[in-house]
Design a protein around this motif. Structure first.
Motif, PDB file in Angstrom:
ATOM      1  N   ASP A   1      65.408  62.456  72.785  1.00  0.00           N
ATOM      2  CA  ASP A   1      63.930  62.165  73.526  1.00  0.00           C
ATOM      3  C   ASP A   1      63.502  62.921  73.259  1.00  0.00           C
ATOM      4  O   ASP A   1      62.196  62.629  72.195  1.00  0.00           O
ATOM      5  CB  ASP A   1      63.977  62.314  74.665  1.00  0.00           C
ATOM      6  N   GLU A   2      63.361  64.504  72.972  1.00  0.00           N
ATOM      7  CA  GLU A   2      62.794  64.845  71.945  1.00  0.00           C
ATOM      8  C   GLU A   2      62.150  65.169  70.752  1.00  0.00           C
ATOM      9  O   GLU A   2      61.780  64.687  69.549  1.00  0.00           O
ATOM     10  CB  GLU A   2      62.877  66.684  72.515  1.00  0.00           C
ATOM     11  N   LEU A   3      63.513  65.195  69.895  1.00  0.00           N
ATOM     12  CA  LEU A   3      64.375  64.713  68.097  1.00  0.00           C
ATOM     13  C   LEU A   3      62.974  63.173  68.473  1.00  0.00           C
ATOM     14  O   LEU A   3      62.537  63.324  66.891  1.00  0.00           O
ATOM     15  CB  LEU A   3      65.284  64.741  68.036  1.00  0.00           C
ATOM     16  N   LEU A   4      63.393  62.412  68.916  1.00  0.00           N
ATOM     17  CA  LEU A   4      62.750  60.515  68.706  1.00  0.00           C
ATOM     18  C   LEU A   4      61.081  61.138  68.364  1.00  0.00           C
ATOM     19  O   LEU A   4      60.988  60.286  67.647  1.00  0.00           O
ATOM     20  CB  LEU A   4      63.288  60.220  70.033  1.00  0.00           C
ATOM     21  N   ALA A   5      60.511  61.208  70.064  1.00  0.00           N
ATOM     22  CA  ALA A   5      58.907  62.403  69.357  1.00  0.00           C
ATOM     23  C   ALA A   5      58.512  62.693  68.136  1.00  0.00           C
ATOM     24  O   ALA A   5      58.146  62.620  67.495  1.00  0.00           O
ATOM     25  CB  ALA A   5      58.799  62.838  70.401  1.00  0.00           C
ATOM     26  N   LYS A   6      59.692  63.828  68.011  1.00  0.00           N
ATOM     27  CA  LYS A   6      59.227  64.393  67.201  1.00  0.00           C
ATOM     28  C   LYS A   6      59.046  63.810  65.626  1.00  0.00           C
ATOM     29  O   LYS A   6      58.858  63.792  64.293  1.00  0.00           O
ATOM     30  CB  LYS A   6      60.412  65.212  66.651  1.00  0.00           C
ATOM     31  N   ALA A   7      60.366  62.985  65.401  1.00  0.00           N
ATOM     32  CA  ALA A   7      60.573  61.763  64.312  1.00  0.00           C
ATOM     33  C   ALA A   7      59.158  60.546  63.679  1.00  0.00           C
ATOM     34  O   ALA A   7      58.665  60.695  62.953  1.00  0.00           O
ATOM     35  CB  ALA A   7      62.440  61.163  64.478  1.00  0.00           C
ATOM     36  N   LYS A   8      58.797  60.295  65.564  1.00  0.00           N
ATOM     37  CA  LYS A   8      57.420  59.372  65.359  1.00  0.00           C
ATOM     38  C   LYS A   8      56.739  59.632  64.666  1.00  0.00           C
ATOM     39  O   LYS A   8      55.870  59.548  63.705  1.00  0.00           O
ATOM     40  CB  LYS A   8      57.824  58.578  66.497  1.00  0.00           C
ATOM     41  N   GLU A   9      56.609  61.131  65.407  1.00  0.00           N
ATOM     42  CA  GLU A   9      54.935  62.392  64.884  1.00  0.00           C
ATOM     43  C   GLU A   9      54.928  62.448  63.043  1.00  0.00           C
ATOM     44  O   GLU A   9      54.443  62.352  62.069  1.00  0.00           O
ATOM     45  CB  GLU A   9      54.686  63.340  65.187  1.00  0.00           C
ATOM     46  N   ARG A  10      56.515  62.361  62.319  1.00  0.00           N
ATOM     47  CA  ARG A  10      57.152  62.661  61.266  1.00  0.00           C
ATOM     48  C   ARG A  10      56.341  61.065  60.327  1.00  0.00           C
ATOM     49  O   ARG A  10      55.855  61.478  59.183  1.00  0.00           O
ATOM     50  CB  ARG A  10      58.228  63.529  61.020  1.00  0.00           C
ATOM     51  N   VAL A  11      56.911  60.458  60.724  1.00  0.00           N
ATOM     52  CA  VAL A  11      56.389  58.729  60.282  1.00  0.00           C
ATOM     53  C   VAL A  11      55.372  58.955  60.463  1.00  0.00           C
ATOM     54  O   VAL A  11      54.677  58.596  59.532  1.00  0.00           O
ATOM     55  CB  VAL A  11      57.613  57.963  60.774  1.00  0.00           C
ATOM     56  N   ASN A  12      54.189  58.923  61.298  1.00  0.00           N
ATOM     57  CA  ASN A  12      53.271  58.811  61.433  1.00  0.00           C
ATOM     58  C   ASN A  12      52.216  59.694  60.445  1.00  0.00           C
ATOM     59  O   ASN A  12      51.798  59.459  59.286  1.00  0.00           O
ATOM     60  CB  ASN A  12      52.823  59.703  62.724  1.00  0.00           C
ATOM     61  N   ASN A  13      52.572  60.951  59.703  1.00  0.00           N
ATOM     62  CA  ASN A  13      52.532  62.125  58.924  1.00  0.00           C
ATOM     63  C   ASN A  13      52.579  61.673  57.140  1.00  0.00           C
ATOM     64  O   ASN A  13      51.656  61.317  56.430  1.00  0.00           O
ATOM     65  CB  ASN A  13      52.888  62.700  59.445  1.00  0.00           C
ATOM     66  N   LEU A  14      53.645  61.037  57.353  1.00  0.00           N
ATOM     67  CA  LEU A  14      54.052  60.234  56.221  1.00  0.00           C
ATOM     68  C   LEU A  14      53.809  58.716  55.921  1.00  0.00           C
ATOM     69  O   LEU A  14      53.831  58.130  55.040  1.00  0.00           O
ATOM     70  CB  LEU A  14      55.840  60.035  56.350  1.00  0.00           C
TER      71      LEU A  14
ATOM     72  N   ILE B   1      72.238  60.869  66.774  1.00  0.00           N
ATOM     73  CA  ILE B   1      71.938  61.200  65.195  1.00  0.00           C
ATOM     74  C   ILE B   1      70.480  60.376  64.402  1.00  0.00           C
ATOM     75  O   ILE B   1      70.540  59.017  65.078  1.00  0.00           O
ATOM     76  CB  ILE B   1      73.050  61.153  64.277  1.00  0.00           C
ATOM     77  N   LEU B   2      69.619  60.488  64.416  1.00  0.00           N
ATOM     78  CA  LEU B   2      67.945  60.072  64.110  1.00  0.00           C
ATOM     79  C   LEU B   2      68.109  60.430  62.593  1.00  0.00           C
ATOM     80  O   LEU B   2      68.290  61.366  62.690  1.00  0.00           O
ATOM     81  CB  LEU B   2      67.009  60.624  65.392  1.00  0.00           C
ATOM     82  N   TYR B   3      67.379  59.011  62.291  1.00  0.00           N
ATOM     83  CA  TYR B   3      67.120  59.320  60.835  1.00  0.00           C
ATOM     84  C   TYR B   3      65.363  59.681  60.666  1.00  0.00           C
ATOM     85  O   TYR B   3      64.890  58.448  61.227  1.00  0.00           O
ATOM     86  CB  TYR B   3      67.557  58.843  60.149  1.00  0.00           C
ATOM     87  N   VAL B   4      64.394  60.372  60.430  1.00  0.00           N
ATOM     88  CA  VAL B   4      63.725  60.189  59.161  1.00  0.00           C
ATOM     89  C   VAL B   4      63.538  59.325  57.325  1.00  0.00           C
ATOM     90  O   VAL B   4      64.328  60.000  56.651  1.00  0.00           O
ATOM     91  CB  VAL B   4      62.553  61.054  59.076  1.00  0.00           C
ATOM     92  N   LEU B   5      63.490  58.295  57.689  1.00  0.00           N
ATOM     93  CA  LEU B   5      63.781  57.704  56.552  1.00  0.00           C
ATOM     94  C   LEU B   5      62.036  57.457  55.560  1.00  0.00           C
ATOM     95  O   LEU B   5      61.434  57.165  56.006  1.00  0.00           O
ATOM     96  CB  LEU B   5      64.478  56.445  56.579  1.00  0.00           C
ATOM     97  N   ALA B   6      62.100  57.629  54.234  1.00  0.00           N
ATOM     98  CA  ALA B   6      60.608  56.999  53.699  1.00  0.00           C
ATOM     99  C   ALA B   6      60.643  55.985  53.386  1.00  0.00           C
ATOM    100  O   ALA B   6      59.673  55.703  52.216  1.00  0.00           O
ATOM    101  CB  ALA B   6      60.192  58.341  52.610  1.00  0.00           C
ATOM    102  N   ASP B   7      61.812  55.082  53.493  1.00  0.00           N
ATOM    103  CA  ASP B   7      61.492  53.972  53.198  1.00  0.00           C
ATOM    104  C   ASP B   7      62.575  52.595  53.815  1.00  0.00           C
ATOM    105  O   ASP B   7      63.265  54.195  54.555  1.00  0.00           O
ATOM    106  CB  ASP B   7      61.596  53.863  51.026  1.00  0.00           C
ATOM    107  N   VAL B   8      62.325  51.685  53.463  1.00  0.00           N
ATOM    108  CA  VAL B   8      63.293  50.701  54.189  1.00  0.00           C
ATOM    109  C   VAL B   8      64.577  51.181  54.121  1.00  0.00           C
ATOM    110  O   VAL B   8      64.997  52.246  53.204  1.00  0.00           O
ATOM    111  CB  VAL B   8      63.537  49.668  53.419  1.00  0.00           C
ATOM    112  N   PRO B   9      65.610  50.714  55.516  1.00  0.00           N
ATOM    113  CA  PRO B   9      67.090  51.223  54.773  1.00  0.00           C
ATOM    114  C   PRO B   9      67.819  50.399  54.376  1.00  0.00           C
ATOM    115  O   PRO B   9      68.980  52.049  53.948  1.00  0.00           O
ATOM    116  CB  PRO B   9      67.441  51.167  57.152  1.00  0.00           C
ATOM    117  N   GLY B  10      67.784  49.898  53.491  1.00  0.00           N
ATOM    118  CA  GLY B  10      68.320  49.339  52.684  1.00  0.00           C
ATOM    119  C   GLY B  10      68.875  50.294  51.114  1.00  0.00           C
ATOM    120  O   GLY B  10      69.450  50.185  50.598  1.00  0.00           O
ATOM    121  N   LYS B  11      67.168  50.843  50.448  1.00  0.00           N
ATOM    122  CA  LYS B  11      67.578  51.605  49.511  1.00  0.00           C
ATOM    123  C   LYS B  11      68.624  53.034  50.185  1.00  0.00           C
ATOM    124  O   LYS B  11      68.744  53.774  49.222  1.00  0.00           O
ATOM    125  CB  LYS B  11      66.043  52.438  49.542  1.00  0.00           C
ATOM    126  N   TYR B  12      68.592  53.503  51.433  1.00  0.00           N
ATOM    127  CA  TYR B  12      69.262  54.513  51.486  1.00  0.00           C
ATOM    128  C   TYR B  12      70.809  54.017  52.165  1.00  0.00           C
ATOM    129  O   TYR B  12      71.995  54.712  52.128  1.00  0.00           O
ATOM    130  CB  TYR B  12      68.894  55.118  53.001  1.00  0.00           C
TER     131      TYR B  12
END
Lengths: 217, 266
Positions: free
Chosen positions: B164-177, B197-208
């Motif tokens: 849950d902490e990582l998820l919050a962090k990931a969402k914050e990171r996405v907001n910054n990106l 396992i959570l990911y911060v992706l810079a673009d749509v999942p398909g690109k990864y």
């Protein structure tokens, strides 16, 4: 009393295919159950663990497929003849199937005259080959999973299970009806004996066939 | 569900050094494999029975420049792992922290898990005749240590912690990106019922090379929830019907009358 006349119901080829498939089915069933569920862990030592069961399952899977193919190649005419016979459905067949549940539980009914194989046996003549075909096909996909698209592999598991369960369920009926059901004794020895049945029995159970072979009286 | 732990893969911080891949090999004592050059910088083409994690390379030409997308791939450690459900030997289980682990002794190499996994992760090792995958270094984290890959990461792209902490962090990171990367998103929050396992992706999942919305196949759920528990009763039913008939026909004595006195057993 003189020896009663006996007539050939099941040819040697038919009996051999039936016999080998019976053996295959039970070996495949038992080795497969080890994989199906933890309930059958006690079976593992019999086959040399899961790996042993796996190996035996695959060997007999090949035999299971090979047996009818060999039959088809060696006796194509009798194979096609059997299929033609089984495909012949008329009023008598439908009436037989509708009255069959009553006969099954023991209520006296007068069955319409039947061919060499009765309507129930005609049903089985298609049911088991179709089941066997799908079991073999899905098993092949599971065995060589890497060579098939993922959706096919995922579909193969439920198909394999549905088929062996339906097949084994029908097999319970089939085995009982072919042996201990009243009046079936003669048919049992026709398949597991010399293939012949007493003429008087044939006249009663397979009237149309009897008249073809022995002529009308 | 109890608090589970996993790690966050921030792909925007990953430089594809593949330190995690080497650390994973080393900790799990997996042999190296020979690979062929195929024109990509990606050295290991795919997960194998001896490779539990890889970095996949995805190259795109956008706005006249080359963009590189790196994605660490390994078991996603689903909150509701379907591999565990299909395993006939109950060789797969979830630890207290939510890691999905295999019992090597129980595994018989049947590969049902490989077919069922929505992320296509478990791989067969023909040498050992076992199915293999990442264990989230459950034996290390149980001792308070970090997973080997996380420990090896030099850029901070991997971070281990409570989900849950990582998820919050990931969402914050996405907001910054999101200003620079309008398609930025969190992957693993809902996919396949959520993963540890959570990911911060810079673009749509398909690109990864990820599926947008991986789902457990209906064929698999029908098989496990309906066919396996209920269908076998059909066999009991027909067997019981036959036994019933055996007795009822004899009680009603249909044999003697209808078959004109012939013997029952030929």
């Amino acid at each position: 009393m003189a020896e009663e006349k006996r007539i050939l119901k099941c040819s040697t080829g038919a009996r051999m295919v039936h016999w080998s498939h019976t053996i295959c089915w039970f070996i495949l069933l038992l080795t497969g159950l080890v994989m199906f569920s933890g309930w059958f862990d006690w079976l593992k030592p019999v086959f040399g663990g899961t790996n042993g069961a796996n190996l035996i399952h695959r060997i007999f899977a090949l035999v299971f497929v090979a047996v009818p193919l060999i039959g088809l190649v060696l006796k194509p005419r009798s194979f096609i003849g059997w299929m033609k016979e089984a495909a012949k459905w008329g009023k008598d067949e439908i009436k037989f199937m509708m009255m069959f549940p009553l006969d099954f539980i023991g209520i006296k009914v007068h069955m319409p005259p039947q061919d060499r194989i009765n309507a129930g046996q005609k049903f089985n003549s298609f049911f088991f080959p179709i089941i066997g075909f799908f079991i073999a096909l899905s098993g092949f996909v599971m065995w060589f999973a890497e060579s098939f698209p993922l959706w096919m592999v995922r579909l193969a598991y439920p198909v394999h299970d549905i088929c062996w369960i339906l097949g084994t369920a029908q097999l319970c009926f089939h085995a009982y009806l072919g042996s201990l059901h009243p009046g079936s004794g003669e048919a049992f020895w026709a398949m597991f004996g010399d293939g012949k049945v007493r003429a008087s029995w044939a006249k009663h159970h397979h009237t149309k066939w009897y008249e073809q072979v022995c002529g009308k009286e | 569900m109890a608090k589970t732990k996993g790690y966050l893969v921030d792909t925007t911080k990953c430089i594809a050094c593949r330190g995690c891949v080497v650390a994973c090999k080393q900790w799990n004592q997996l042999p190296a494999e020979q690979t062929r050059f195929t024109g990509s910088y990606q050295t290991v083409p795919d997960l194998t029975g001896n490779t539990f994690t890889i970095i996949s390379f995805h190259e795109y030409e956008e706005d006249g420049r080359i963009r590189w997308y790196f994605a660490k791939r390994q078991c996603m450690h689903c909150l509701e792992p379907v591999c565990m459900k299909v395993c006939p030997q109950k060789a797969i289980s979830i630890t207290d922290t939510g890691a999905v682990v295999r019992d090597n002794d129980k595994c018989v190499g049947c590969q049902y898990c490989a077919a069922a996994c929505p992320f296509h992760i478990p791989r067969y090792n023909p040498t050992t005749d076992k199915e293999t995958k990442c264990s989230l270094c459950a034996e290390r984290t149980a001792e308070g240590d970090l997973p080997a890959c996380v420990k090896a990461c030099i850029t901070g792209a991997l971070e281990y912690g409570n989900r849950d902490e990582l998820l919050a962090k990931a969402k914050e990171r996405v907001n910054n990106l999101i200003g620079d990367y309008p398609n930025a998103n969190v992957y693993g929050e809902t996919q396949a019922g959520g993963t540890n396992i959570l990911y911060v992706l810079a673009d749509v999942p398909g690109k990864y090379g990820f599926e947008e919305d991986p789902k457990v196949s209906t064929a698999i759920t029908a098989w496990q929830n309906v066919i396996k528990p209920y269908f076998p009763w059909l066999i009991a039913l027909t067997a019981a019907g036959s036994i019933f008939s055996f007795f009822s026909t004899r009680l009603l004595k249909v044999g003697k009358e209808a078959h004109e006195g012939e013997s029952l057993h030929g």
